[in-house]
Design an enzyme around this catalytic site. Structure first.
Site, PDB file in Angstrom:
ATOM      1  N   THR A   1       0.851  -1.197   0.000  1.00 49.14           N
ATOM      2  CA  THR A   1       0.000   0.000   0.000  1.00 49.14           C
ATOM      3  C   THR A   1       0.881   1.240   0.000  1.00 49.14           C
ATOM      4  O   THR A   1       1.832   1.335   0.779  1.00 49.14           O
ATOM      5  CB  THR A   1      -0.925   0.001   1.235  1.00 49.14           C
ATOM      6  OG1 THR A   1      -1.755  -1.151   1.175  1.00 49.14           O
ATOM      7  CG2 THR A   1      -1.781   1.257   1.275  1.00 49.14           C
TER       8      THR A   1
ATOM      9  N   CYS B   1      36.495   7.449  13.972  1.00 52.19           N
ATOM     10  CA  CYS B   1      35.881   7.477  15.299  1.00 52.19           C
ATOM     11  C   CYS B   1      34.383   7.765  15.238  1.00 52.19           C
ATOM     12  O   CYS B   1      33.673   7.521  16.198  1.00 52.19           O
ATOM     13  CB  CYS B   1      36.553   8.527  16.175  1.00 52.19           C
ATOM     14  SG  CYS B   1      38.318   8.276  16.355  1.00 52.19           S
TER      15      CYS B   1
HETATM   16  S1  FES Z   1      36.924   5.928  18.413  1.00 49.86           S
HETATM   17 FE1  FES Z   1      38.836   6.639  17.790  1.00 49.86          FE
HETATM   18  S2  FES Z   1      39.712   7.223  19.693  1.00 49.86           S
HETATM   19 FE2  FES Z   1      37.761   6.665  20.232  1.00 49.86          FE
END
Ligand code: FES
Ligand SMILES: Cc1ncc(COP(=O)(O)O)c(C=O)c1O
Lengths: 160, 411
Positions: free
Chosen positions: B241, B329
């Site tokens: 739908t 990170c």
């Molecule tokens: S993820 Fe790279 S230092 Fe924490």
């Protein structure tokens, strides 16, 4: 993602920078994501009299660096050696699971700094190191050994 | 205390929904809420809304309405295009050509097909993130059934030589040409005929429409099997739908984009250029990533040496500025951006990358706020950085002792 304590250490990190004439330096790299942390210590007797860090890394890496420096100030080298990655993360009230590896940096850098100090100043055994210094310090040996958190009179003589 | 100024600079991630879009979606939720397949008047009104939206979405790419298949977003449209063509043309060949800088919706679909025995060529890019049409030409084989190369990259904004690649694919004759135009559509002119594409992916939430809606353009005559089975919706290309409010909202967003595209481009370009020059001049060791001129009007991507992306993002966020980074990170996988690495950026530069993507809700004061804020953040983080300390002392980075145990990071 980070708790308040982590953010507080991240925004207002303690003990940032370099030490003048450090007694030991540990620098480690994070194999997971490539970050770098350096911890420098100043030792008096067998205690860490001063400590500073420099970190290139994420929020968790900076917060754990700050935390570990707070935790070891004034501790004996043996006590500092016992501080684990886990203990640093716990002291911060926990880290997100994918950031636990960052806390490795902090404790590892600290342990490297202690190793560096011991390598430079009298073997890897604390007592041996302390004794060597105690002997160098001569007649004040007994009193210094009893109150090892006080600066040793001979401090600095055999270094650098 | 003065309220922190909020500056949203992550329009490549998603955009705020235009108030007119919200208004029309409201109507299709509260009033014209029927199922477009129903016979009654509420159903017919919903059907009319969907078909109008189809016209609007088609018009912004120079297509006709019956060439548009609505999906639940850009990711699904990419999946439908690649899997649909791969499975539908298995008897023709098993080779697919793509690029190293595609969105994961493309790359992970291709990787999945490789496990099923398809062959995939991942073309490299140059240092600006550009695919060379000659590489496409060389990679084409009698087995090639699909070439899928994005219109412009979502991280660095590099606009690909899509029309040239389109001609190369047409000369081959057999392969279909698919293009992920999610970042381009509504930000830059897209015309399916000028680009010689057979399939093209667009998404609503990048153009001030709602999330979870997208579309696949399918040139008339293109053979494709569905990947979602069920009712005969979307001319049997995509069962389920219809997401009526979402689709109608997408249509409205496309209409607004078409009416205002020239202004939008001029507005974004001015902000982008101010931001680039305003940041690169006061911050040393900062570099622009992506192409200097062949660049989406809304994209700024810089790498700042000796600082890490996540720590910049957190500091910016505290100052009310929302941006993104290709740093390891910040990625769930703890790998730096595959786009920056494919462009040959060393890990250190990928680490310090910062993407800021502007939009219609930004103004010049926003840019000045960022220009006044970021250099201080960089200075502060560099004071903390052992790499910067090495740099100013003039010695090469000290050798590293790898940190002890390696922990699995996804538990
Ligand atoms: S993820 Fe790279 S230092 Fe924490
Ligand atoms: C280039 C590109 N393709 C595909 C997508 C996925 O679109 P959606 O979020 O609608 O699934 C995005 C959005 O992040 C994108 O930038």
């Amino acid at each position: 993602m980070y708790n308040e304590k982590v953010m507080e250490h991240f925004y207002n990190p303690k003990n940032v920078g370099e030490l003048k004439d450090p007694d030991g330096i540990g620098r480690v790299g994070n194999p997971t994501c490539g970050d770098i942390m350096q911890i420098a210590i100043k030792v008096k007797g067998d205690r860490i009299a001063d400590v500073k860090f420099q970190t290139f890394g994420c929020g968790a890496a900076i917060a754990t660096s700050s935390m570990v420096t707070e935790m070891v100030k004034g501790k004996t080298l043996d006590e500092a050696q016992e501080i684990s990655n886990r203990a640093v993360a716990d002291a911060l009230g926990g880290l997100p699971p994918n950031k636990m590896h960052c806390s490795n940096l902090a404790a590892d850098a600290l342990h490297e700094a202690i190793k560096d100090y011991r390598a430079k100043y009298g073997g890897t055994d604390r007592n041996a190191a302390t004794q060597a210094q105690v002997q160098a310090a001569g007649e004040t040996a007994a009193s210094t050994a009893a109150a090892s958190d006080k600066p040793m009179s001979g401090e600095g003589k055999d270094k650098h | 205390m003065a309220e922190t100024r909020r500056v949203y600079l992550d329009h490549a991630a998603t955009t705020p929904v235009h108030p007119e879009v919200v208004k029309i979606m409201d109507y299709y939720m509260l009033e014209a809420f029927g199922n477009p397949s129903s016979i009654h008047s509420l159903g017919r009104e919903a059907r009319k809304g969907v078909e109008e939206a189809r016209e609007q979405v088609a018009a912004l790419m120079g297509a006709t309405a019956n060439e548009i298949v609505f999906t639940a977003g850009g990711t699904e449209a990419d999946n439908l295009a690649i899997q649909g063509v791969a499975y539908g043309r298995r008897d023709v060949g098993n080779h697919i050509i793509t690029s190293a800088i595609e969105h994961h919706a493309i790359l992970h679909t291709c990787q999945h097909l490789e496990k099923e025995g398809y062959k995939v060529t991942y073309l490299p890019v140059d240092k600006h993130g550009m695919v060379d049409p000659d590489d496409v030409k060389k990679a084409l084989t009698p087995q090639t059934i699909l070439v899928t190369i994005m219109a412009a990259n979502n991280e660095v904004g590099t606009i690909q030589p899509s029309a040239v690649i389109g001609r190369v694919v047409k000369e081959h004759g057999q392969a279909y040409y698919h293009m992920d135009a999610v970042q381009t559509y509504g930000n830059w002119p897209v015309n399916v005929n000028d680009l010689h594409v057979d399939l093209l992916t667009v998404s609503s939430h990048k153009i001030y429409g709602p999330k979870g809606v997208g579309a696949l353009y399918l040139r008339k005559g293109v053979k494709l099997v569905p990947i979602v089975f069920g009712g005969s919706h979307e001319r049997k290309r995509r069962a389920g739908t219809e997401n009526v409010p979402g689709i109608v909202g997408f249509g409205k967003a496309a209409e607004i984009a078409r009416e205002t595209l020239d202004q939008r481009i001029a507005h974004n370009t001015a902000l982008r250029d101010r931001l680039i020059s305003g940041l690169l001049s006061p911050i040393d060791y900062a570099h622009l990533n992506g192409h200097p001129t062949q660049r989406l009007p809304n994209n700024v991507n810089i790498s700042i040496e000796f600082v890490e992306g996540e720590s910049m993002l957190l500091n910016l966020d505290m100052k009310g500025i929302a941006a993104s980074s290709g740093s390891a990170c910040t990625s769930g996988s703890l790998e730096p951006s595959h786009v920056l690495l494919a462009m040959g950026l060393p890990h250190e530069l990928a680490h310090g990358s910062l993407r800021m993507t502007v939009g219609t809700d930004n103004n010049m004061e926003d840019m000045e706020h960022v220009i006044a804020t970021l250099p201080d953040i960089v200075r502060r983080l560099r004071q903390m950085s052992p790499l910067y300390a090495d740099k100013i002392k003039g010695h090469a980075a000290a050798p590293l002792t790898p940190a002890g145990e390696e922990h699995p990071h996804d538990v």
